[in-house]
Design a protein around this motif. Structure first.
Motif, PDB file in Angstrom:
ATOM      1  N   SER A  91       0.839  -1.206   0.000  1.00 44.33           N
ATOM      2  CA  SER A  91       0.000   0.000   0.000  1.00 44.33           C
ATOM      3  C   SER A  91       0.872   1.254   0.000  1.00 44.33           C
ATOM      4  N   ARG A  92       1.988   1.211   0.715  1.00 46.53           N
ATOM      5  CA  ARG A  92       2.926   2.351   0.676  1.00 46.53           C
ATOM      6  C   ARG A  92       3.549   2.484  -0.709  1.00 46.53           C
ATOM      7  N   ALA A  93       3.867   1.346  -1.325  1.00 46.83           N
ATOM      8  CA  ALA A  93       4.501   1.382  -2.647  1.00 46.83           C
ATOM      9  C   ALA A  93       3.556   1.939  -3.698  1.00 46.83           C
ATOM     10  N   VAL A  94       2.276   1.595  -3.627  1.00 40.06           N
ATOM     11  CA  VAL A  94       1.304   2.114  -4.593  1.00 40.06           C
ATOM     12  C   VAL A  94       1.160   3.620  -4.428  1.00 40.06           C
ATOM     13  N   ARG A  95       1.144   4.073  -3.177  1.00 38.42           N
ATOM     14  CA  ARG A  95       1.002   5.520  -2.950  1.00 38.42           C
ATOM     15  C   ARG A  95       2.209   6.302  -3.437  1.00 38.42           C
ATOM     16  N   SER A  96       3.397   5.697  -3.398  1.00 36.46           N
ATOM     17  CA  SER A  96       4.596   6.426  -3.811  1.00 36.46           C
ATOM     18  C   SER A  96       4.932   6.223  -5.288  1.00 36.46           C
ATOM     19  N   ALA A  97       4.287   5.274  -5.961  1.00 34.07           N
ATOM     20  CA  ALA A  97       4.557   5.048  -7.385  1.00 34.07           C
ATOM     21  C   ALA A  97       3.899   6.142  -8.215  1.00 34.07           C
ATOM     22  N   TYR A  98       4.567   6.516  -9.299  1.00 29.67           N
ATOM     23  CA  TYR A  98       3.991   7.566 -10.138  1.00 29.67           C
ATOM     24  C   TYR A  98       3.924   7.168 -11.608  1.00 29.67           C
ATOM     25  N   LEU A  99       4.618   6.130 -12.010  1.00 30.75           N
ATOM     26  CA  LEU A  99       4.526   5.670 -13.391  1.00 30.75           C
ATOM     27  C   LEU A  99       3.348   4.710 -13.534  1.00 30.75           C
ATOM     28  N   PRO A 100       2.575   4.816 -14.588  1.00 30.11           N
ATOM     29  CA  PRO A 100       1.421   3.933 -14.757  1.00 30.11           C
ATOM     30  C   PRO A 100       1.785   2.448 -14.742  1.00 30.11           C
ATOM     31  N   ALA A 101       2.895   2.080 -15.352  1.00 28.37           N
ATOM     32  CA  ALA A 101       3.298   0.664 -15.364  1.00 28.37           C
ATOM     33  C   ALA A 101       3.639   0.189 -13.958  1.00 28.37           C
ATOM     34  N   SER A 102       4.269   1.037 -13.174  1.00 31.14           N
ATOM     35  CA  SER A 102       4.613   0.684 -11.800  1.00 31.14           C
ATOM     36  C   SER A 102       3.360   0.542 -10.946  1.00 31.14           C
ATOM     37  N   ILE A 103       2.447   1.470 -11.100  1.00 30.81           N
ATOM     38  CA  ILE A 103       1.185   1.403 -10.352  1.00 30.81           C
ATOM     39  C   ILE A 103       0.431   0.132 -10.718  1.00 30.81           C
ATOM     40  N   SER A 104       0.388  -0.174 -12.007  1.00 29.84           N
ATOM     41  CA  SER A 104      -0.314  -1.372 -12.476  1.00 29.84           C
ATOM     42  C   SER A 104       0.313  -2.648 -11.919  1.00 29.84           C
ATOM     43  N   SER A 105       1.625  -2.723 -11.892  1.00 29.31           N
ATOM     44  CA  SER A 105       2.276  -3.931 -11.371  1.00 29.31           C
ATOM     45  C   SER A 105       2.037  -4.083  -9.874  1.00 29.31           C
ATOM     46  N   HIS A 106       2.014  -2.986  -9.138  1.00 23.66           N
ATOM     47  CA  HIS A 106       1.728  -3.056  -7.704  1.00 23.66           C
ATOM     48  C   HIS A 106       0.273  -3.441  -7.446  1.00 23.66           C
ATOM     49  N   VAL A 107      -0.627  -2.947  -8.294  1.00 22.92           N
ATOM     50  CA  VAL A 107      -2.043  -3.305  -8.148  1.00 22.92           C
ATOM     51  C   VAL A 107      -2.244  -4.794  -8.423  1.00 22.92           C
ATOM     52  N   ARG A 108      -1.551  -5.336  -9.433  1.00 23.58           N
ATOM     53  CA  ARG A 108      -1.656  -6.776  -9.706  1.00 23.58           C
ATOM     54  C   ARG A 108      -1.123  -7.597  -8.541  1.00 23.58           C
ATOM     55  N   LEU A 109      -0.049  -7.133  -7.914  1.00 24.45           N
ATOM     56  CA  LEU A 109       0.472  -7.822  -6.733  1.00 24.45           C
ATOM     57  C   LEU A 109      -0.544  -7.777  -5.601  1.00 24.45           C
ATOM     58  N   ARG A 110      -1.168  -6.623  -5.399  1.00 27.14           N
ATOM     59  CA  ARG A 110      -2.169  -6.512  -4.332  1.00 27.14           C
ATOM     60  C   ARG A 110      -3.380  -7.403  -4.618  1.00 27.14           C
ATOM     61  N   GLN A 111      -3.744  -7.556  -5.884  1.00 23.90           N
ATOM     62  CA  GLN A 111      -4.844  -8.458  -6.233  1.00 23.90           C
ATOM     63  C   GLN A 111      -4.472  -9.901  -5.907  1.00 23.90           C
ATOM     64  N   ALA A 112      -3.239 -10.277  -6.203  1.00 24.50           N
ATOM     65  CA  ALA A 112      -2.787 -11.635  -5.867  1.00 24.50           C
ATOM     66  C   ALA A 112      -2.769 -11.837  -4.351  1.00 24.50           C
ATOM     67  N   LEU A 113      -2.377 -10.800  -3.613  1.00 27.01           N
ATOM     68  CA  LEU A 113      -2.405 -10.884  -2.142  1.00 27.01           C
ATOM     69  C   LEU A 113      -3.828 -11.057  -1.633  1.00 27.01           C
ATOM     70  N   LEU A 114      -4.755 -10.274  -2.183  1.00 28.15           N
ATOM     71  CA  LEU A 114      -6.161 -10.410  -1.784  1.00 28.15           C
ATOM     72  C   LEU A 114      -6.696 -11.808  -2.106  1.00 28.15           C
ATOM     73  N   ASP A 115      -6.362 -12.314  -3.289  1.00 24.64           N
ATOM     74  CA  ASP A 115      -6.817 -13.650  -3.672  1.00 24.64           C
ATOM     75  C   ASP A 115      -6.284 -14.712  -2.715  1.00 24.64           C
ATOM     76  N   GLU A 116      -5.006 -14.593  -2.322  1.00 26.63           N
ATOM     77  CA  GLU A 116      -4.423 -15.575  -1.406  1.00 26.63           C
ATOM     78  C   GLU A 116      -5.041 -15.479  -0.017  1.00 26.63           C
ATOM     79  N   MET A 117      -5.255 -14.260   0.474  1.00 27.28           N
ATOM     80  CA  MET A 117      -5.887 -14.112   1.791  1.00 27.28           C
ATOM     81  C   MET A 117      -7.329 -14.617   1.749  1.00 27.28           C
TER      82      MET A 117
END
Length: 145
Positions: A91-117
């Protein structure tokens, strides 16, 4: 980062052309000391490569941008505490990311985390998502169960 990690990535055929002329020049100029020092250094590197590596919790930036088939097996092996810590760091990484590709990759990671939880404890995740998940930590809900 240990000394062995960068050396593991360098193939043996890169070292030979670099070290052979240096060893020859130093042996002619300084005697046998460079040869002995090189052998000792080689032995130290071999010993470092043979040491078992400690498994550590992967960092957010190491996982972000990886394909799902790489991320999912790693998340399956992590503890609930590690998943929650990774969620918090992401969540800290998404807030500090500013490139669209970086934001997208962090969001995909967070989706995988949500799916696992969700896979591990669907009721706790439902309670957490029913509350305000942006204001609370999933640890309190996952640990309650």
């Amino acid at each position: 980062m240990s000394l062995g990690n960068p050396l593991d990535r360098v193939p043996w055929w890169v070292w030979v052309p670099l070290l052979a002329p240096l060893a020859l020049v130093f042996t002619v100029m300084l005697g046998w000391f460079p040869v002995v020092a090189g052998l000792i250094g080689w032995l130290v590197v071999r010993l470092l490569r043979q040491q078992p590596r400690r498994l550590s919790t992967p960092q957010v930036n190491e996982l972000a941008g990886q394909p799902a088939e790489v991320i999912e097996p790693i998340l399956h092996t992590m503890s609930n505490e590690d998943l929650c810590r990774l969620w918090e760091n992401s969540s800290r990484a998404v807030r500090s990311a500013y490139l669209p590709a970086s934001i997208s990759s962090h969001v995909r990671l967070r989706q995988a985390l949500l799916d696992e939880m969700e896979r591990r404890d669907p009721e706790a995740m439902d309670r957490w998502l029913a509350d305000r998940p942006d204001q609370s930590d999933p640890r309190t809900y996952i640990d309650e169960s």
